[in-house]
Design a protein around this motif. Structure first.
Motif, PDB file in Angstrom:
ATOM      1  N   VAL A  58      15.419  -5.743  -1.119  1.00 52.24           N
ATOM      2  CA  VAL A  58      15.361  -4.987   0.143  1.00 52.24           C
ATOM      3  C   VAL A  58      14.108  -4.128   0.192  1.00 52.24           C
ATOM      4  CG1 VAL A  58      16.456  -3.145   1.473  1.00 52.24           C
ATOM      5  CG2 VAL A  58      17.854  -4.968   0.508  1.00 52.24           C
ATOM      6  N   THR A  59      13.787  -3.451  -0.916  1.00 53.11           N
ATOM      7  CA  THR A  59      12.590  -2.613  -0.981  1.00 53.11           C
ATOM      8  C   THR A  59      11.332  -3.437  -0.755  1.00 53.11           C
ATOM      9  OG1 THR A  59      13.653  -1.104  -2.533  1.00 53.11           O
ATOM     10  CG2 THR A  59      11.248  -1.044  -2.444  1.00 53.11           C
ATOM     11  N   GLU A  60      11.271  -4.580  -1.406  1.00 51.46           N
ATOM     12  CA  GLU A  60      10.103  -5.458  -1.284  1.00 51.46           C
ATOM     13  C   GLU A  60       9.931  -5.949   0.158  1.00 51.46           C
ATOM     14  OE1 GLU A  60       9.242 -10.000  -2.511  1.00 51.46           O
ATOM     15  OE2 GLU A  60       9.995  -8.724  -4.119  1.00 51.46           O
ATOM     16  N   LEU A  61      11.007  -6.441   0.765  1.00 55.96           N
ATOM     17  CA  LEU A  61      10.924  -6.968   2.128  1.00 55.96           C
ATOM     18  C   LEU A  61      10.539  -5.883   3.135  1.00 55.96           C
ATOM     19  CD1 LEU A  61      14.007  -9.372   2.187  1.00 55.96           C
ATOM     20  CD2 LEU A  61      11.587  -9.996   2.089  1.00 55.96           C
ATOM     21  N   LYS A  62      11.092  -4.692   2.953  1.00 53.68           N
ATOM     22  CA  LYS A  62      10.731  -3.579   3.841  1.00 53.68           C
ATOM     23  C   LYS A  62       9.243  -3.280   3.764  1.00 53.68           C
ATOM     24  CE  LYS A  62      14.950  -0.757   4.184  1.00 53.68           C
ATOM     25  NZ  LYS A  62      15.567   0.539   3.785  1.00 53.68           N
ATOM     26  N   ASP A  63       8.705  -3.280   2.545  1.00 51.72           N
ATOM     27  CA  ASP A  63       7.294  -2.946   2.383  1.00 51.72           C
ATOM     28  C   ASP A  63       6.377  -4.052   2.878  1.00 51.72           C
ATOM     29  OD1 ASP A  63       7.689  -0.432   1.509  1.00 51.72           O
ATOM     30  OD2 ASP A  63       6.657  -0.654  -0.400  1.00 51.72           O
ATOM     31  N   ILE A  64       6.789  -5.297   2.723  1.00 52.84           N
ATOM     32  CA  ILE A  64       6.004  -6.408   3.286  1.00 52.84           C
ATOM     33  C   ILE A  64       5.934  -6.263   4.798  1.00 52.84           C
ATOM     34  CG2 ILE A  64       5.996  -8.897   3.715  1.00 52.84           C
ATOM     35  CD1 ILE A  64       7.175  -9.264   0.909  1.00 52.84           C
ATOM     36  N   PHE A  65       7.083  -5.989   5.410  1.00 49.90           N
ATOM     37  CA  PHE A  65       7.138  -5.838   6.859  1.00 49.90           C
ATOM     38  C   PHE A  65       6.308  -4.636   7.320  1.00 49.90           C
ATOM     39  CE2 PHE A  65       9.077  -4.252  10.791  1.00 49.90           C
ATOM     40  CZ  PHE A  65       8.998  -5.391  11.584  1.00 49.90           C
TER      41      PHE A  65
ATOM     42  N   LEU B 125       3.586   4.660   2.026  1.00 49.92           N
ATOM     43  CA  LEU B 125       4.540   5.747   1.838  1.00 49.92           C
ATOM     44  C   LEU B 125       5.483   5.376   0.700  1.00 49.92           C
ATOM     45  CD1 LEU B 125       5.675   8.445   2.892  1.00 49.92           C
ATOM     46  CD2 LEU B 125       7.190   7.127   4.374  1.00 49.92           C
ATOM     47  N   GLY B 126       5.565   6.243  -0.300  1.00 48.22           N
ATOM     48  CA  GLY B 126       6.452   5.961  -1.418  1.00 48.22           C
ATOM     49  C   GLY B 126       5.730   5.542  -2.675  1.00 48.22           C
ATOM     50  N   GLY B 127       4.393   5.344  -2.566  1.00 48.26           N
ATOM     51  CA  GLY B 127       3.599   5.178  -3.773  1.00 48.26           C
ATOM     52  C   GLY B 127       3.313   3.772  -4.261  1.00 48.26           C
ATOM     53  N   LEU B 128       3.812   2.730  -3.575  1.00 49.40           N
ATOM     54  CA  LEU B 128       3.519   1.361  -4.018  1.00 49.40           C
ATOM     55  C   LEU B 128       2.964   0.528  -2.871  1.00 49.40           C
ATOM     56  CD1 LEU B 128       6.456   0.111  -6.287  1.00 49.40           C
ATOM     57  CD2 LEU B 128       4.310   1.155  -6.960  1.00 49.40           C
ATOM     58  N   THR B 129       2.072  -0.396  -3.217  1.00 51.40           N
ATOM     59  CA  THR B 129       1.587  -1.368  -2.249  1.00 51.40           C
ATOM     60  C   THR B 129       2.234  -2.712  -2.551  1.00 51.40           C
ATOM     61  OG1 THR B 129      -0.295  -1.964  -3.649  1.00 51.40           O
ATOM     62  CG2 THR B 129      -0.633  -0.184  -2.052  1.00 51.40           C
ATOM     63  N   VAL B 130       2.142  -3.634  -1.596  1.00 50.97           N
ATOM     64  CA  VAL B 130       2.735  -4.957  -1.773  1.00 50.97           C
ATOM     65  C   VAL B 130       2.139  -5.662  -2.984  1.00 50.97           C
ATOM     66  CG1 VAL B 130       2.953  -7.240  -0.728  1.00 50.97           C
ATOM     67  CG2 VAL B 130       3.357  -5.203   0.650  1.00 50.97           C
ATOM     68  N   GLY B 131       0.863  -5.395  -3.266  1.00 48.57           N
ATOM     69  CA  GLY B 131       0.207  -6.025  -4.409  1.00 48.57           C
ATOM     70  C   GLY B 131       0.902  -5.746  -5.721  1.00 48.57           C
ATOM     71  N   VAL B 132       1.489  -4.565  -5.868  1.00 49.67           N
ATOM     72  CA  VAL B 132       2.177  -4.200  -7.110  1.00 49.67           C
ATOM     73  C   VAL B 132       3.422  -5.075  -7.300  1.00 49.67           C
ATOM     74  CG1 VAL B 132       3.347  -2.355  -8.389  1.00 49.67           C
ATOM     75  CG2 VAL B 132       1.347  -1.834  -6.990  1.00 49.67           C
ATOM     76  N   TYR B 133       4.158  -5.318  -6.207  1.00 43.56           N
ATOM     77  CA  TYR B 133       5.349  -6.152  -6.307  1.00 43.56           C
ATOM     78  C   TYR B 133       5.001  -7.544  -6.848  1.00 43.56           C
ATOM     79  CZ  TYR B 133       7.341  -2.660  -3.114  1.00 43.56           C
ATOM     80  OH  TYR B 133       7.757  -1.497  -2.533  1.00 43.56           O
ATOM     81  N   PHE B 134       3.956  -8.121  -6.259  1.00 43.94           N
ATOM     82  CA  PHE B 134       3.625  -9.491  -6.633  1.00 43.94           C
ATOM     83  C   PHE B 134       2.882  -9.569  -7.960  1.00 43.94           C
ATOM     84  CE2 PHE B 134       4.867  -9.903  -2.284  1.00 43.94           C
ATOM     85  CZ  PHE B 134       5.615 -11.069  -2.325  1.00 43.94           C
TER      86      PHE B 134
END
Length: 331
Positions: free
Chosen positions: A269-276, A126-135
């Motif tokens: 905060v955005t990254e941690l929320k999406d990891i969780f 939801l929101g258009g990004l996966t955790v893979g994009v962050y890393f």
């Protein structure tokens, strides 16, 4: 993959080897826990070492075409290396994704060694990004890419993650993007630092520009930056130079005002929320796959639905704990 092999792969990626970068990103996309934990623990200063620009807008606004032209302009102005991470929608039926965004950039960016482009599937995030994009953005930072663009999937007002995970937030609209009612809606339209009306050779771009500028004037801007509204015709490269200058001006503003540090906290905060959230979703799917009869039980009128939900919550929680305790112990 053995730790020594992973360390060698990361070492080659840090040196700028594109094949190593691509291989690591693929491993992250596939949920490789070893590479995930290694990057989490070993990438230092990833939020401050590079400058991340979020690029969102509705489908057909010309984001990819504009981005291709813009990257070339920024290379001319600031040099360095630029990464481009684009996100394409995922089919709800097949689970596949047609990586079409980067196709529009090929003519402008092919053969430029200072640019790395990678496409991602949005998956079911939801929101258009996966955790893979962050890393992937962290990995590019480690490899010396001082600017990283993240282009959203184009999901309208819900396409907020590329904005929340960026230092500078850009929305690309068209002359047909709507009236002032659309402009004042919450979501994407209230988060951006720069608005671009692309395809300005169509419709009435200056009417949309005036409407948007009036909306922005009515808003309170706590960080004292009033977002500019620019017009472009990306296919003809008109207005692209002004967009490049506006982005660099906002970067300077962030650095001079101290807002840069606050944005970094928002990104964390955005990254941690999406990891969780990702861990919860994966644990839920795994638990339900092992307990397929729960759906049938839940559908029965005489069953205690609260008890079933409680059972699922406990099972998913245990699955998450098991995954993390085992994975962390092995890394």
């Amino acid at each position: 993959m053995a730790s020594a092999e992973l360390e060698k792969l990361i070492s080659e990626a840090v040196k700028g080897d594109r094949k190593s970068i691509s291989r690591l990103i693929t491993m992250l996309e596939r949920g490789d826990k070893q590479s995930f934990h290694y990057l989490v623990n070993n990438i230092k200063d990833s939020y401050t070492a590079s400058y991340i620009v979020g690029f969102v807008g509705p489908p057909g606004a010309g984001k990819s075409t504009l981005l291709g032209k813009l990257v070339k302009k920024l290379l001319e102005k600031q040099g360095g290396k630029i990464g481009v991470l684009t996100v394409d929608p995922t089919s709800l039926l097949s689970g596949g994704s047609f990586m079409g965004n980067r196709i529009r950039m090929v003519e402008d960016l092919k053969g430029i060694n200072q640019v790395y482009v990678r496409s991602f599937s949005a998956g079911h995030s939801l929101g258009g990004l996966t955790v893979g994009v962050y890393f992937a953005s962290k990995l590019l930072t480690l490899a010396g890419y001082n600017t990283v663009f993240i282009e959203g999937v184009g999901a309208g007002h819900l396409d907020v993650k590329p904005l929340l995970y960026s230092h500078t937030r850009v929305a690309v609209l068209t002359p047909t993007s709507g009236d002032i009612i659309q402009m004042v809606k919450a979501g994407v339209m209230e988060l951006c630092d720069l608005y671009i009306i692309n395809r300005a050779d169509e419709g009435n771009p200056f009417f949309v520009k005036s409407q948007l500028e009036e909306t922005l004037r009515l808003r309170i801007h706590p960080d004292k930056w009033v977002p500019p509204v620019l017009t472009t015709i990306a296919t003809a490269e008109k207005g692209v130079q002004e967009v490049a200058e506006a982005i660099l001006q906002h970067k300077k503003y962030l650095e001079d005002s101290g807002e840069y540090c606050r944005r970094i906290k928002d990104m964390v905060v955005t990254e941690l929320k999406d990891i969780f959230t990702t861990e919860v979703n994966e644990a839920f799917e795994s638990f339900m796959e092992k307990n397929k009869t729960l759906i049938d039980k839940y559908l029965k009128n005489d069953e205690n639905k609260t008890a079933i939900i409680s059972y699922i919550v406990e099972g998913v929680t245990e699955e998450i704990v098991r995954r993390w305790v085992v994975d962390v112990a092995e890394t």
